[in-house]
Design a protein around this motif. Structure first.
Motif, mmCIF file in Angstrom:
data_model
loop_
_atom_site.group_PDB
_atom_site.id
_atom_site.type_symbol
_atom_site.label_atom_id
_atom_site.label_comp_id
_atom_site.label_asym_id
_atom_site.label_seq_id
_atom_site.Cartn_x
_atom_site.Cartn_y
_atom_site.Cartn_z
ATOM 1 N N CYS A 248 -2.762 -5.884 5.109
ATOM 2 C CA CYS A 248 -1.357 -6.263 4.973
ATOM 3 C C CYS A 248 -1.009 -6.882 3.613
ATOM 4 O O CYS A 248 0.158 -6.803 3.201
ATOM 5 C CB CYS A 248 -0.921 -7.182 6.108
ATOM 6 N N PRO A 249 -1.938 -7.494 2.853
ATOM 7 C CA PRO A 249 -1.549 -8.029 1.545
ATOM 8 C C PRO A 249 -1.023 -6.973 0.571
ATOM 9 O O PRO A 249 -0.370 -7.323 -0.417
ATOM 10 C CB PRO A 249 -2.836 -8.668 1.022
ATOM 11 N N TYR A 250 -1.314 -5.696 0.824
ATOM 12 C CA TYR A 250 -0.819 -4.646 -0.055
ATOM 13 C C TYR A 250 0.655 -4.315 0.200
ATOM 14 O O TYR A 250 1.265 -3.573 -0.580
ATOM 15 C CB TYR A 250 -1.645 -3.370 0.121
ATOM 16 N N LEU A 251 1.238 -4.842 1.277
ATOM 17 C CA LEU A 251 2.590 -4.480 1.678
ATOM 18 C C LEU A 251 3.564 -5.612 1.397
ATOM 19 O O LEU A 251 3.244 -6.791 1.554
ATOM 20 C CB LEU A 251 2.617 -4.137 3.166
ATOM 21 N N ASP A 252 4.793 -5.236 0.999
ATOM 22 C CA ASP A 252 5.824 -6.248 0.769
ATOM 23 C C ASP A 252 6.444 -6.667 2.097
ATOM 24 O O ASP A 252 6.004 -6.251 3.175
ATOM 25 C CB ASP A 252 6.863 -5.750 -0.241
ATOM 26 N N ASP A 253 7.487 -7.495 2.020
ATOM 27 C CA ASP A 253 8.080 -8.041 3.240
ATOM 28 C C ASP A 253 8.761 -6.985 4.094
ATOM 29 O O ASP A 253 9.035 -7.221 5.273
ATOM 30 C CB ASP A 253 9.092 -9.135 2.879
ATOM 31 N N THR A 254 9.042 -5.815 3.504
ATOM 32 C CA THR A 254 9.658 -4.733 4.275
ATOM 33 C C THR A 254 8.623 -3.742 4.807
ATOM 34 O O THR A 254 8.983 -2.734 5.422
ATOM 35 C CB THR A 254 10.694 -3.971 3.421
ATOM 36 N N GLY A 255 7.334 -4.011 4.548
ATOM 37 C CA GLY A 255 6.285 -3.143 5.043
ATOM 38 C C GLY A 255 5.977 -1.958 4.160
ATOM 39 O O GLY A 255 5.346 -0.990 4.601
ATOM 40 N N HIS A 256 6.396 -1.993 2.888
ATOM 41 C CA HIS A 256 6.160 -0.903 1.946
ATOM 42 C C HIS A 256 5.089 -1.272 0.924
ATOM 43 O O HIS A 256 4.906 -2.448 0.585
ATOM 44 C CB HIS A 256 7.446 -0.564 1.176
ATOM 45 N N LEU A 257 4.414 -0.250 0.409
ATOM 46 C CA LEU A 257 3.664 -0.386 -0.830
ATOM 47 C C LEU A 257 4.649 -0.442 -1.987
ATOM 48 O O LEU A 257 5.612 0.341 -2.016
ATOM 49 C CB LEU A 257 2.737 0.811 -1.035
ATOM 50 N N VAL A 258 4.432 -1.338 -2.921
ATOM 51 C CA VAL A 258 5.305 -1.458 -4.089
ATOM 52 C C VAL A 258 4.681 -0.704 -5.255
ATOM 53 O O VAL A 258 3.524 -0.928 -5.608
ATOM 54 C CB VAL A 258 5.514 -2.936 -4.475
ATOM 55 N N ALA A 259 5.451 0.194 -5.842
ATOM 56 C CA ALA A 259 4.961 0.970 -6.985
ATOM 57 C C ALA A 259 5.932 0.814 -8.141
ATOM 58 O O ALA A 259 7.113 1.142 -8.016
ATOM 59 C CB ALA A 259 4.828 2.450 -6.607
ATOM 60 N N GLY A 260 5.441 0.300 -9.259
ATOM 61 C CA GLY A 260 6.258 0.251 -10.456
ATOM 62 C C GLY A 260 6.388 1.639 -11.063
ATOM 63 O O GLY A 260 5.591 2.544 -10.806
ATOM 64 N N ILE A 261 7.429 1.817 -11.865
ATOM 65 C CA ILE A 261 7.663 3.060 -12.610
ATOM 66 C C ILE A 261 7.925 2.671 -14.049
ATOM 67 O O ILE A 261 8.688 1.741 -14.324
ATOM 68 C CB ILE A 261 8.874 3.825 -12.041
ATOM 69 N N GLY A 262 7.289 3.373 -14.989
ATOM 70 C CA GLY A 262 7.504 3.047 -16.398
ATOM 71 C C GLY A 262 6.682 3.939 -17.285
ATOM 72 O O GLY A 262 6.457 5.118 -16.980
#
Length: 296
Positions: A56-70
């Motif tokens: 669960c530490p990989y997931l944000d408060d909405t239950g998603h994986l967060v991926a940056g774009i750049g």
């Protein structure tokens, strides 16, 4: 130790800010453009609900994986190369059934300016692949609508990626987008040096001609591996392929090799979608390999 672990977990739940490393005479900087939320079981379909209960530490408060774009800016003296070009000044909402949630971009030019670089300083964009979250500003006009956003840049594309570009239309890269890129594209060969100290390496799997870039400087090297992996959780589980992988078995084979290579001395990885831990190295422990952030 607990506070360090907590800080690391917090970084997994947010997109990366500007982050730089020195490799001898070369500076590499992650330049954020935006972010996307990935549905964990949709994006990594070989996982289960139990997987994410354990991780669960990989997931944000909405239950998603967060991926940056750049993009990754590579600077040597007065010269500047950009690896990938973000999503550009646009947003797409979440749609039911998609493996990703809302996606937005638009910050890359401002972040370049924040580190003292104008868009016109970029001499080339070297693409890992031609999905739309990596093409971004290469397709958009400059603010104000006059000329290209990256006015001097040629576009470097792995030869097999360009030769089989029609296969990318299934992932949202339209024929019109490809036609807009075409006048500026120069194909590159496996092993070719595309910038001082920067060598392309063909690693197909995510797309037919996906490429990584190996950047060498001082006594260190950095492997910018594009979308070979989307989350640091795949370091421990290279068998987990993404829903968008063109050839999941081929992609998994490269990930296994990559994890081994990233554990070698003086080797750093760059994961463009790795939340706020974009630079890191692989360390082997009692529980197997893991991603350890590198900040200097």
């Amino acid at each position: 130790m607990t506070s360090l672990r907590s800080a690391h977990h917090e970084r997994l739940r947010r997109p990366s800010r500007l982050r730089s490393l020195r490799l001898g005479d070369t500076t590499v900087t992650y330049v954020p453009d935006g972010a996307v939320q990935l549905t964990p079981r949709g994006w990594l379909p070989d996982t289960t609900d139990e997987t994410w209960e354990r991780h669960c530490p990989y997931l944000d408060d909405t239950g998603h994986l967060v991926a940056g774009i750049g993009g990754l800016l590579v600077e040597r003296g007065d010269r500047a190369l950009l690896i990938d070009a973000g999503f550009g000044p646009q947003s797409l909402p979440a749609e039911p059934g998609n493996a990703h949630g809302a996606i937005h971009g638009g910050a890359l030019l401002d972040n370049l300016a924040a580190i003292g670089r104008a868009a016109g300083d970029v001499e080339a964009v070297a693409f890992t692949h031609l999905h739309i979250d990596h093409l971004g500003w290469a397709l958009h006009p400059a603010p104000g609508g006059v000329g290209r956003a990256l006015p001097r840049a040629g576009y470097l594309v792995a030869e097999p990626e360009w030769n089989r570009r029609h296969l990318l239309e299934a992932h949202g890269t339209s024929e019109d987008m490809l036609n807009a890129l075409a006048p500026y594209v120069r194909t590159v060969a496996d092993g070719q040096e595309v910038f001082p100290g920067v060598q392309v390496r063909f690693v197909p799997g995510h797309t037919p001609g996906h490429a990584a870039y190996v950047i060498t400087g001082g006594q260190r090297r950095l492997i910018a591996f594009g979308d070979a992996m989307h989350s640091p959780i795949q370091i421990a589980h290279p068998e987990w392929s993404a829903a968008s992988d063109h050839d999941p078995a081929q992609a998994a084979e490269f990930r296994r090799d990559l994890v081994t290579e990233l554990a070698r001395p003086h080797t750093i990885g760059f994961g463009i979608h790795f939340a706020d831990v974009v630079f890191g190295r692989v360390r082997h422990g009692a529980d197997g390999p893991s991603w350890q952030p590198v900040d200097a």
